[in-house]
Design a protein around this motif. Sequence first.
Motif, short mmCIF file in Angstrom:
data_model
loop_
_atom_site.label_atom_id
_atom_site.label_comp_id
_atom_site.label_asym_id
_atom_site.label_seq_id
_atom_site.Cartn_x
_atom_site.Cartn_y
_atom_site.Cartn_z
N VAL A 186 0.83 -1.20 0.00
CA VAL A 186 0.00 0.00 0.00
C VAL A 186 0.87 1.26 0.00
N VAL A 187 0.55 2.17 -0.91
CA VAL A 187 1.17 3.49 -0.96
C VAL A 187 0.08 4.51 -0.68
N GLY A 188 0.27 5.30 0.38
CA GLY A 188 -0.70 6.33 0.73
C GLY A 188 -0.23 7.71 0.31
N VAL A 189 -1.16 8.64 0.23
CA VAL A 189 -0.85 10.01 -0.15
C VAL A 189 -1.54 10.95 0.83
N ALA A 204 0.78 1.46 5.98
CA ALA A 204 1.21 1.72 4.61
C ALA A 204 2.70 1.45 4.45
N ASP A 205 3.06 0.89 3.31
CA ASP A 205 4.45 0.56 3.03
C ASP A 205 5.26 1.77 2.58
N ALA A 206 4.58 2.74 2.00
CA ALA A 206 5.22 3.99 1.57
C ALA A 206 4.16 5.08 1.58
N VAL A 207 4.59 6.32 1.81
CA VAL A 207 3.65 7.44 1.84
C VAL A 207 4.26 8.62 1.09
N ILE A 208 3.44 9.25 0.27
CA ILE A 208 3.84 10.43 -0.49
C ILE A 208 3.22 11.67 0.15
N ASN A 209 4.03 12.66 0.47
CA ASN A 209 3.51 13.97 0.87
C ASN A 209 3.40 14.80 -0.41
#
Length: 348
Positions: A186-189, A204-209
């Motif tokens: 899962v990639v969240g934003v 989440a495995d990665a998150v984008i700001n």
Amino acid sequence: MEDTFNTRVVLQAYPPKDVHTTSCFTIDRSQPVPDASALQLGQVLVKTEALSIDPHHRLYIDAPGESGPGEEFRYPLGQPIFGIGVGTVVASRSDSYSIGDWVRGDELPWQAYTVISDQALTKLPKTTSAPLLDHIGVLGMPAFTAYLGIVTVGRPKRGETLLVSAASGAVGQIAVQLGKVNGLRVVGVAGSDDKVEHIKHLGADAVINYKACEDYARAINQAAPEGIDIYFDNVGGEFLDAALLNLNRHARVVICGSISTYAADKSKIAGVKNLDTTIVKEVTLQSIYYQPHLGTLVEADFLEEMAQMVACGQIEFKTDERIGLESAPQALVDLFTGRNFGKLIVRL
């Protein structure tokens, strides 16, 4: 009932495009609490306990002539706007409802007391394991919407990659966790450091700001170089366009919301440019709307499964509660300016 006056939040004017303001609302206390003895057969008097603050409220206060919903959806001036809420029955002339029953209404006005048809309500179970406010949160519309998007449209396969925009919001936070329950990467934003940390906390495995990156498409590629199999879209606009460039073959795009464009002047929006990239990949784009699924077997499955996941700690739900009906207009503004954190609820 102790209250004498029926506090209402009344829509007095339609706000301009691209403007989020409380000035279009007034707080009205000129009307008394409805008289229980005047109820007609099939009516109940509901004391509102909490209101759900949702993006569609802004969509439905666009001025006539603006691109947006038809007149049948636009809120009329001089009246409270309405939406999802929960309350307690305080008087009844309905065989289906008794005093003290918990109820949910999908068109409950922004006011303290409402006379309403019993056909416009859903009776809720009174249990200690599920507080009343859960029915506009983790057991209500936001979670059901996420469930519909992930389970019925997303059709997740273990090991696939899920991208969720507005991942700290009411729907997004559930979509993230359902992705993990189903074995997805899962990639969240999100748009702030504290929201990024919360999404990581949810698994989440990665998150984008998104506020800290100049190129959305590149940021998605860096967070998910393997490509996106399911994109759960809550924002529309430029981020949707960037996500389309990162989709894998046979990807599924869940169109849930478009909060970036709801209050925007559509003549100034460039529009989605990358749909052509989805053709050879045989991508599925499907919108979801919870209301047609109420009362179905799908909702029954959702309620059972979600209650179990909450009970065993697989799902948690962050709310942003505001106190007092008077706080509703500011809560709506905060929803569109990013000053909320979690599901926005106004508790009366």
